[in-house]
Design a protein around this motif. Sequence first.
Motif, mmCIF file in Angstrom:
data_model
loop_
_atom_site.group_PDB
_atom_site.id
_atom_site.type_symbol
_atom_site.label_atom_id
_atom_site.label_comp_id
_atom_site.label_asym_id
_atom_site.label_seq_id
_atom_site.Cartn_x
_atom_site.Cartn_y
_atom_site.Cartn_z
ATOM 1 N N GLY A 184 0.804 -1.206 0.000
ATOM 2 C CA GLY A 184 0.000 0.000 0.000
ATOM 3 C C GLY A 184 0.840 1.259 0.000
ATOM 4 N N SER A 185 0.218 2.348 0.408
ATOM 5 C CA SER A 185 0.889 3.644 0.364
ATOM 6 C C SER A 185 1.990 3.783 1.409
ATOM 7 C CB SER A 185 -0.145 4.761 0.577
ATOM 8 O OG SER A 185 -0.807 4.598 1.821
ATOM 9 N N LEU A 186 2.010 2.919 2.438
ATOM 10 C CA LEU A 186 3.029 3.008 3.473
ATOM 11 C C LEU A 186 4.333 2.318 3.095
ATOM 12 C CD1 LEU A 186 0.888 2.383 6.695
ATOM 13 C CD2 LEU A 186 1.743 4.573 5.834
ATOM 14 N N ARG A 187 4.357 1.622 1.955
ATOM 15 C CA ARG A 187 5.566 0.898 1.575
ATOM 16 C C ARG A 187 6.724 1.828 1.239
ATOM 17 N NH1 ARG A 187 5.591 -3.023 -1.847
ATOM 18 N NH2 ARG A 187 7.657 -2.612 -2.696
ATOM 19 N N LEU A 188 6.431 3.082 0.903
ATOM 20 C CA LEU A 188 7.488 4.028 0.563
ATOM 21 C C LEU A 188 8.252 4.504 1.796
ATOM 22 C CD1 LEU A 188 5.610 6.196 -2.091
ATOM 23 C CD2 LEU A 188 7.157 4.252 -2.466
ATOM 24 N N MET A 189 7.680 4.306 2.985
ATOM 25 C CA MET A 189 8.310 4.808 4.201
ATOM 26 C C MET A 189 8.624 3.724 5.219
ATOM 27 S SD MET A 189 6.273 8.353 5.050
ATOM 28 C CE MET A 189 7.311 8.568 6.500
ATOM 29 N N PHE A 190 7.901 2.596 5.185
ATOM 30 C CA PHE A 190 8.042 1.622 6.260
ATOM 31 C C PHE A 190 8.110 0.199 5.725
ATOM 32 C CE2 PHE A 190 5.636 5.218 7.962
ATOM 33 C CZ PHE A 190 6.444 5.582 9.022
ATOM 34 N N GLY A 191 8.707 -0.641 6.541
ATOM 35 C CA GLY A 191 8.782 -2.066 6.253
ATOM 36 C C GLY A 191 8.957 -2.824 7.560
ATOM 37 N N ALA A 192 9.095 -4.135 7.446
ATOM 38 C CA ALA A 192 9.272 -4.992 8.614
ATOM 39 C C ALA A 192 10.674 -5.581 8.625
ATOM 40 C CB ALA A 192 8.231 -6.107 8.629
ATOM 41 N N CYS A 193 11.252 -5.683 9.816
ATOM 42 C CA CYS A 193 12.580 -6.280 9.972
ATOM 43 C C CYS A 193 12.428 -7.778 10.201
ATOM 44 C CB CYS A 193 13.320 -5.632 11.141
ATOM 45 S SG CYS A 193 14.946 -6.351 11.466
ATOM 46 N N THR A 194 13.231 -8.585 9.501
ATOM 47 C CA THR A 194 13.144 -10.038 9.603
ATOM 48 C C THR A 194 14.436 -10.664 10.104
ATOM 49 O OG1 THR A 194 13.847 -10.325 7.297
ATOM 50 C CG2 THR A 194 11.481 -10.078 7.711
ATOM 51 N N ASN A 195 15.346 -9.853 10.629
ATOM 52 C CA ASN A 195 16.624 -10.372 11.101
ATOM 53 C C ASN A 195 16.508 -10.705 12.583
ATOM 54 O OD1 ASN A 195 19.254 -11.019 11.643
ATOM 55 N ND2 ASN A 195 20.130 -9.097 10.916
ATOM 56 N N GLU A 196 16.666 -11.980 12.940
ATOM 57 C CA GLU A 196 16.519 -12.388 14.326
ATOM 58 C C GLU A 196 17.610 -11.817 15.229
ATOM 59 O OE1 GLU A 196 16.948 -16.549 14.910
ATOM 60 O OE2 GLU A 196 18.546 -16.767 13.422
ATOM 61 N N TRP A 197 18.745 -11.380 14.651
ATOM 62 C CA TRP A 197 19.814 -10.798 15.438
ATOM 63 C C TRP A 197 19.596 -9.314 15.691
ATOM 64 C CZ3 TRP A 197 23.028 -13.965 17.784
ATOM 65 C CH2 TRP A 197 23.228 -15.240 17.252
ATOM 66 N N SER A 198 18.612 -8.730 15.067
ATOM 67 C CA SER A 198 18.364 -7.301 15.207
ATOM 68 C C SER A 198 17.405 -7.040 16.375
ATOM 69 C CB SER A 198 17.762 -6.736 13.917
ATOM 70 O OG SER A 198 17.328 -5.404 14.107
ATOM 71 N N PRO A 199 17.579 -5.940 17.107
ATOM 72 C CA PRO A 199 16.611 -5.586 18.153
ATOM 73 C C PRO A 199 15.258 -5.185 17.592
ATOM 74 C CG PRO A 199 18.237 -3.831 17.872
ATOM 75 C CD PRO A 199 18.714 -4.989 17.056
ATOM 76 N N SER A 200 15.171 -4.951 16.283
ATOM 77 C CA SER A 200 13.906 -4.577 15.645
ATOM 78 C C SER A 200 13.234 -5.755 14.959
ATOM 79 C CB SER A 200 14.142 -3.453 14.632
ATOM 80 O OG SER A 200 14.732 -2.326 15.234
ATOM 81 N N ASP A 201 13.673 -6.974 15.223
ATOM 82 C CA ASP A 201 13.108 -8.155 14.571
ATOM 83 C C ASP A 201 11.605 -8.241 14.827
ATOM 84 O OD1 ASP A 201 12.954 -10.641 13.235
ATOM 85 O OD2 ASP A 201 13.099 -11.697 15.156
#
Length: 281
Positions: A184-201
């Motif tokens: 949608g329209s939010l794809r230009l600014m945001f996404g999801a983190c999929t790295n299990e080593w990241s604090p933002s997973d």
Amino acid sequence: MADAVLADAVDVARAAAVDLAEDDWAVGEHLGLHEDTERTVTHTFACLLPGYRGWVWTVTLSRAPRGKDIGVDEAALMPAADALLAPAWVPWAERVQPGDLEPSMVLPLIENDVRLVPTYEVTNDEDAMQIWELGLGRERVLGPEGREDVATRWYRGSHGPTAASAIASPEPCQTCAFYVPLTGSLRLMFGACTNEWSPSDGKVVSVDHGCGAHSQTTVEHGPTQWPAADPIYLSDAVVAFDLDLDLGLPDAAVALDEPLEEAPVEPVAVDQSAAEEEETS
């Protein structure tokens, strides 16, 4: 000038306050009186109940013209100017804040939520049947105001460009292989983190967010921080070892000069014919 008969009736007012408090110790000293109307006086007494700091017992007395009988009009527990009061009551739907929702809680429906817009409008039964056949599903979706609100909140939050990890990161999330854009329209600014080593997973991050678990990190592996073990040296040098050691055994002595007695060996019968056959073969 307050009515003299009513002003002197402190004992009558105290008895009414004690009857209301249901205990004599809860009514304190007489604090004063004031005249409400002609032949009507209100006496006040200190409240000694726990948790009612600054509250007073009020008892209103009155009498008929030229009458000597004193009547109790009203008795109540009232807050004074410095009384400890409970905060103003706020409805539950307005009191709950983001993050307060627990697994057993259900938020009430907001009928006219400005963040949402309807996906379709039903005017008659025929429209309802067509909508059911098309499988449109959701009755409301996120509108322009809702998207702007969530984008602002996410961008300014702990997974936006102003976070400490984003400032220290050498590369942004938009160049990371573990970054999955939203639809949608939010794809230009945001996404999801999929790295299990990241604090933002598993969390939504902005394209210019970042952390130390970027897929293109080029930092060399540093030496181990564990303390080094004592070195072990191997050599062919002969080291004398004293066998006359006290092993802690009671009455134990090591006699190295005496030869060890050998255990008797029992003769074993061998089948001669089988041995000859084995040698021949």
